[in-house]
Enzyme design. Sequence first.
Site, PDB file in Angstrom:
ATOM      1  N   ASP A 195      -0.235 -52.603  26.781  1.00  0.00           N
ATOM      2  CA  ASP A 195       0.331 -53.932  26.139  1.00  0.00           C
ATOM      3  C   ASP A 195       0.818 -54.885  27.249  1.00  0.00           C
ATOM      4  OD1 ASP A 195       0.017 -52.747  23.562  1.00  0.00           O
ATOM      5  OD2 ASP A 195       1.829 -51.725  23.540  1.00  0.00           O
ATOM      6  N   HIS A 241       3.280 -50.081  24.985  1.00  0.00           N
ATOM      7  CA  HIS A 241       2.394 -49.191  25.843  1.00  0.00           C
ATOM      8  C   HIS A 241       2.011 -49.704  27.222  1.00  0.00           C
ATOM      9  CE1 HIS A 241       1.042 -48.471  21.362  1.00  0.00           C
ATOM     10  NE2 HIS A 241       1.609 -47.314  21.741  1.00  0.00           N
TER      11      HIS A 241
END
Length: 343
Positions: A54, A51
């Site tokens: 992340d 993501h």
Amino acid sequence: MANKHTYRFTFGPWNISTGTDPFGPAVRKEVAFATKIKEYKKNGFDGVQFHDDDVVEADLDSIATERGARKVRKMLDNEGLFCEIIAPRLWEHPKTIDGAFTSNNASDRRYALERSKRCIDIGNILGCKNVVLWLAREGTYIREAKDPMTAAGRILDAVNALLEYDKTIRILGEMKPNEPMDQAYLPTPGHFLALCYRTIDPERCGVLIESAHSILAGLDPSDDMAYALWHKKLWSVHLNDQNGLKYDQDKTFGSVDLRRAFNTVWVLERGGYDGCIGLDVKAMRTTKPANQVRHLVNSRKMFLHLLDLVRSLDEKKVEAFRAERDYEGLELYILEFLMGKAK
Ligand code: XLS
Ligand code: MG
């Protein structure tokens, strides 16, 4: 000639989790990405799914974002890993409470689009052109909250804006019929595939299909994947398993229904799928920290066991049963084959 395709395996760092669930707190310590990244190569994984947050915290300015992304790119390079997909996390931020692209609030829709463009920028630094849109909050708790035709149009506008923003990326819709929403818009891969053909560049629009999401829609993952392969638009998968129509369980691949998993691997093989084998799996809350990547290792192992089986299946036998319209015979053959008892 038997297919000798070598599949590459990926997962996202969220697959190594603390075990929280809606009814209980963490049972395992949070693991830093710098530690998680060490679990990839040694367990036979080749790439990472991310993501945007992340990689770097959401909403950092462009300089800090670029700095953070370059740091992760260096970590990937040092480990000999690549970034397979990147997805804007459009479901946790306060400005995505009422959805992202389909929010009733214009400023929230603008936020979602800007954040998705920033996600593309991060992906470019990581060398990743596959932008995954899991439309988590594009849906409603009550049908009257939004107009579904307006919602579909707003999703199309957002996809077009991203295709316009960067002509080198491709968009992969990851569809799910519910959760967190009561009812999601575009609930299945078929829905998103239809939208692909209305975009400004259909060639750059496809799908990521997740086993559990097809099952939650009452569909068979292998049929969903076959249909996307037929469109030449299956560009990534999230293999896992699901035990009935309930919350998304992200169980180890093949752990609930071995025959369904066998048919998934068989269709990927027959259909010439050349994407990565991505996993989206959660360890059980009871799993001890020492075993917190075992569900990933087991899922990959199950894929490879089933791939061996698929590659040893006597397809002439299958065709003969089909020609005879002897599906009872075919079913027993498949079941015995799966049990290692086929003659
Ligand atoms: C949730 C989704 C999610 C996406 C990545 O159900 O599967 O894990 O794949 O954000
Ligand atoms: Mg998923």
